[in-house]
Write a protein that holds these residues in place. Structure first.
Motif, PDB file in Angstrom:
ATOM      1  N   THR A 160       1.039  -1.349   0.021  1.00  0.00           N
ATOM      2  CA  THR A 160       0.110  -0.096  -0.077  1.00  0.00           C
ATOM      3  C   THR A 160       0.725   1.085   0.086  1.00  0.00           C
ATOM      4  O   THR A 160       0.443   2.219  -0.809  1.00  0.00           O
ATOM      5  CB  THR A 160      -1.008  -0.181   1.118  1.00  0.00           C
ATOM      6  N   ILE A 161       2.112   1.204   0.669  1.00  0.00           N
ATOM      7  CA  ILE A 161       2.779   2.526   0.999  1.00  0.00           C
ATOM      8  C   ILE A 161       3.656   2.863  -0.275  1.00  0.00           C
ATOM      9  O   ILE A 161       3.880   3.963  -0.766  1.00  0.00           O
ATOM     10  CB  ILE A 161       3.708   2.300   2.249  1.00  0.00           C
ATOM     11  N   THR A 162       4.359   1.752  -0.803  1.00  0.00           N
ATOM     12  CA  THR A 162       5.053   1.793  -1.994  1.00  0.00           C
ATOM     13  C   THR A 162       4.426   2.790  -3.163  1.00  0.00           C
ATOM     14  O   THR A 162       5.411   3.700  -3.501  1.00  0.00           O
ATOM     15  CB  THR A 162       5.679   0.415  -2.718  1.00  0.00           C
ATOM     16  N   PRO A 163       3.373   2.693  -3.679  1.00  0.00           N
ATOM     17  CA  PRO A 163       2.981   3.418  -4.703  1.00  0.00           C
ATOM     18  C   PRO A 163       2.636   4.950  -4.102  1.00  0.00           C
ATOM     19  O   PRO A 163       2.733   5.776  -4.803  1.00  0.00           O
ATOM     20  CB  PRO A 163       1.382   2.777  -5.122  1.00  0.00           C
ATOM     21  N   ILE A 164       2.210   4.969  -2.756  1.00  0.00           N
ATOM     22  CA  ILE A 164       2.123   6.283  -2.247  1.00  0.00           C
ATOM     23  C   ILE A 164       3.347   7.069  -2.456  1.00  0.00           C
ATOM     24  O   ILE A 164       3.699   8.431  -2.602  1.00  0.00           O
ATOM     25  CB  ILE A 164       1.467   6.066  -0.613  1.00  0.00           C
ATOM     26  N   ALA A 165       4.345   6.492  -2.024  1.00  0.00           N
ATOM     27  CA  ALA A 165       5.734   7.208  -1.835  1.00  0.00           C
ATOM     28  C   ALA A 165       6.277   7.502  -3.392  1.00  0.00           C
ATOM     29  O   ALA A 165       6.902   8.572  -3.438  1.00  0.00           O
ATOM     30  CB  ALA A 165       6.683   6.102  -1.084  1.00  0.00           C
ATOM     31  N   SER A 166       6.099   6.593  -4.041  1.00  0.00           N
ATOM     32  CA  SER A 166       6.544   6.713  -5.553  1.00  0.00           C
ATOM     33  C   SER A 166       5.857   7.903  -6.181  1.00  0.00           C
ATOM     34  O   SER A 166       6.388   8.877  -6.564  1.00  0.00           O
ATOM     35  CB  SER A 166       6.179   5.535  -6.309  1.00  0.00           C
ATOM     36  N   ILE A 167       4.493   8.035  -5.739  1.00  0.00           N
ATOM     37  CA  ILE A 167       3.719   9.203  -6.524  1.00  0.00           C
ATOM     38  C   ILE A 167       4.182  10.516  -6.055  1.00  0.00           C
ATOM     39  O   ILE A 167       4.071  11.478  -6.592  1.00  0.00           O
ATOM     40  CB  ILE A 167       2.284   8.655  -6.565  1.00  0.00           C
ATOM     41  N   SER A 168       4.202  10.171  -4.461  1.00  0.00           N
ATOM     42  CA  SER A 168       4.361  11.706  -3.984  1.00  0.00           C
ATOM     43  C   SER A 168       5.587  12.156  -4.007  1.00  0.00           C
ATOM     44  O   SER A 168       5.861  13.363  -4.432  1.00  0.00           O
ATOM     45  CB  SER A 168       4.494  11.296  -2.378  1.00  0.00           C
ATOM     46  N   ASP A 169       6.981  11.228  -4.629  1.00  0.00           N
ATOM     47  CA  ASP A 169       7.943  11.834  -5.158  1.00  0.00           C
ATOM     48  C   ASP A 169       7.891  12.618  -6.234  1.00  0.00           C
ATOM     49  O   ASP A 169       8.435  13.530  -6.854  1.00  0.00           O
ATOM     50  CB  ASP A 169       8.703  10.644  -5.059  1.00  0.00           C
TER      51      ASP A 169
END
Length: 450
Positions: free
Chosen positions: A237-246
Motif C-alpha cells: 500500500t505504501i510503496t505506490p504512495i511514496a513513489s507518486i508523492s516523489d
C-alpha cells in the motif's frame, strides 16, 4: 506317556480290588471265614495303596502349582524313581517348570525395560484407580509437580487445589490445560486422560506434559508469520504512495527552490490530481486494512443459547443455495442425529459456516462435479462437530501452516481475515477448528465444540 502309565496302573489296581471284593463275597457265601478275613485285609491294603498312589500324584501337581504361584522355580522332582509312570510325570513337570521359568524371566526383563522407559520418559505419567490410589507415577511427573512420593491424588491438594479438582473429575479421553505456579517458575501443563482396565480393575492413565517451551516457540512463530504478512500488505500500500508523492514533489520543486506557478504545465497539474486520487485510494485501502485488524481484536463474547443443529444447517443451505443459480456445483447439508443441539452463539457460528461454505463453493466452481457438504454429528468420544467438505483442488501443503494467519490469502480478492476470525470465534466457544486436505481429492474443515 506319564498319563498313560498312570492310567494303566490305576486300571490294574481297580481290577485287583474288584477281584478281591468278588473273592471276599464268594468266601462269605460259602462260609470260608478265614479266606474272607484274608480278603478283607488284602482289600483294605489295596484301598490304602490306591489312595496313596493317587494322593502322591495329586500332591506333586499341587506342589508344582503352588511353587509357580509363589514364583519358586527351584522345585525339582526326582527322575530316578523305579515306577515308570512317576518317572515320566516328574520329567514332564520338570520340563514345564523350566519353560515357565524361562517365560517368567523374559517377562521380568521386558517389565524392567518398560519401567525404565517410563522412568526416563520426558513426559509425566500417572496411573490411579477409582478410589484415587496412585499405582504408578514416574519421576518426570514428580519433578513437574515438585512433590514426591505420590500415593494418592489427594496429595495434589498440597500442590494446587484446582489441579486436584481436575484429577478428581477427570473423565476418559478428556484433555485439559493447566497453568501451575510454584516457587521456581510458572509452567503450562497439558493433561490427557485415557481409561484402562487391568485385572478387572478400572484405572485412569493421565499423561502430563510441560508445553511452555512449545507455546513460546509457537507464539514466536505466529508473530513472525503475522509480521511478515502485515509487512507485505503495508508495503504494497505504501510503496505506490511514496513513489507518486516523489513524482508530484518533483513537479513543484527544483533543487531547493519551489517551482513558480507560471512555469507549471497543465499536464503536470492533471498528473498531480491523478496522483492525489491514487494516494487517497491507497490510504482508504490502508484504513480498511487497519479496520479489519481491529475487527479481529474485538470479537465479542458469544451469547450462547441451545440451537438445533438441523435448523442451523437449513439456514446455511438456504443462504448458500442462492450462489448455485448460475453454477453446476452441488451443496448439501446433513445432521445426524436429527435432534442434535449445540450450545452456541448462533450468529457467530452461522457467520463462520457461511465463510467456510463460501470458500468451499469458490474452490469447486471451476471443476466438473463440484460438491460441498456441511455435516453435523457426534464423534466416537461424544464430542459434537460440524464439518465443511469439498472436492476442490485442495490447499497446497506449503501454505497449510499459513491459512489461519491474519491477512494471509492466496486469492486475488479478500482481506485474508475470514479464517482468522473463524478460529477466534471457535476459541471463544471453547472449541477449535482443524483442517485436512488431500490435493485434488478432498478438503475438510472441522469445527469441534466443547
Amino acid at each position: 506317556m506319564a498319563s498313560r502309565n498312570f492310567y494303566i496302573q490305576l486300571i490294574l489296581r481297580v481290577i485287583f480290588l474288584s477281584v478281591t471284593a468278588i473273592l471276599m463275597a464268594f468266601s462269605l457265601s460259602h462260609k470260608w471265614y478265614f479266606t474272607m478275613g484274608l480278603c478283607a485285609v488284602l482289600m483294605v491294603t489295596q484301598v490304602f495303596s490306591l489312595i496313596t498312589f493317587i494322593n502322591r500324584t495329586n500332591r506333586k501337581i499341587s506342589y508344582f502349582f503352588d511353587a509357580i504361584k509363589n514364583e519358586d522355580f527351584t522345585l525339582r522332582f526326582p527322575e530316578g524313581v523305579t515306577i515308570e509312570s512317576f518317572k515320566e510325570l516328574n520329567k514332564s513337570l520338570n520340563r514345564v517348570n523350566g519353560l515357565i521359568q524361562e517365560v517368567h524371566m523374559q517377562l521380568q526383563v521386558r517389565e524392567q525395560y518398560y519401567q525404565e522407559i517410563l522412568k526416563q520418559a520426558s513426559i509425566g505419567i500417572m496411573t490411579y484407580n477409582e478410589k484415587g490410589h496412585i499405582l504408578f507415577a514416574n519421576p518426570t511427573l514428580e519433578h513437574l509437580l515438585d512433590y514426591t512420593p505420590l500415593n494418592h491424588i489427594k496429595q495434589l491438594k498440597q500442590v494446587d487445589e484446582n489441579l486436584y479438582e481436575i484429577f478428581k473429575n477427570f473423565k476418559p479421553f478428556q484433555r485439559k490445560l493447566f497453568q501451575l505456579s510454584n516457587e521456581r517458575e510458572q509452567i503450562q501443563l497439558a493433561l490427557k486422560s485415557t481409561p484402562l482396565t487391568l485385572d478387572g480393575q478400572f484405572l485412569q492413565l493421565v499423561v502430563v506434559q510441560d508445553i511452555h517451551k512449545e507455546l513460546d516457540e509457537k507464539e514466536t512463530e505466529s508473530w513472525v508469520r503475522l509480521i511478515r504478512v502485515l509487512t507485505h500488505e503495508i508495503m504494497n500500500t505504501i510503496t505506490p504512495i511514496a513513489s507518486i508523492s516523489d513524482s508530484i514533489i518533483k513537479y513543484y520543486r527544483k533543487g531547493d527552490k519551489i517551482t513558480p506557478m507560471e512555469e507549471l504545465e497543465e499536464i503536470q497539474i492533471k498528473n498531480t490530481l491523478k496522483g492525489l486520487e491514487v494516494i487517497k485510494d491507497q490510504g482508504g485501502d490502508l484504513m480498511d486494512f487497519v479496520q479489519s485488524y481491529r475487527s479481529l481484536l474485538h470479537v465479542p463474547e458469544p451469547n450462547k443459547t441451545l440451537v438445533k443443529g438441523k435448523d442451523l444447517l437449513e439456514k446455511i443451505d438456504v443462504l448458500m443455495s442462492a450462489r448455485l443459480i448460475e453454477g453446476d456445483s452441488e451443496f448439501t447439508t446433513r445432521c445426524n442425529p436429527e435432534d442434535l443441539e449445540f450450545y452456541i452463539d448462533e450468529k457467530q457460528i452461522s457467520q463462520v459456516l457461511i465463510n467456510l461454505a463460501k470458500n468451499g463453493l469458490q474452490s469447486v466452481e471451476s471443476i466438473e462435479g463440484g460438491k460441498v457438504q456441511v455435516i453435523a454429528g457426534v464423534d466416537e468420544n461424544g464430542s459434537k462437530y460440524i464439518e465443511i467438505q469439498d472436492n476442490g483442488p485442495g490447499i497446497p501443503p506449503e501454505v497449510m501452516d499459513e491459512i489461519f494467519v491474519p491477512f494471509f490469502t492466496t486469492k486475488s480478492e479478500g482481506t485474508g481475515i475470514g479464517l482468522s476470525l473463524s478460529k477466534r470465534v471457535m476459541q471463544l466457544h471453547g472449541g477449535g477448528i482443524q483442517v485436512r486436505s488431500v490435493p485434488e481429492t478432498e478438503t475438510v474443515f472441522r469445527l469441534t465444540f466443547a
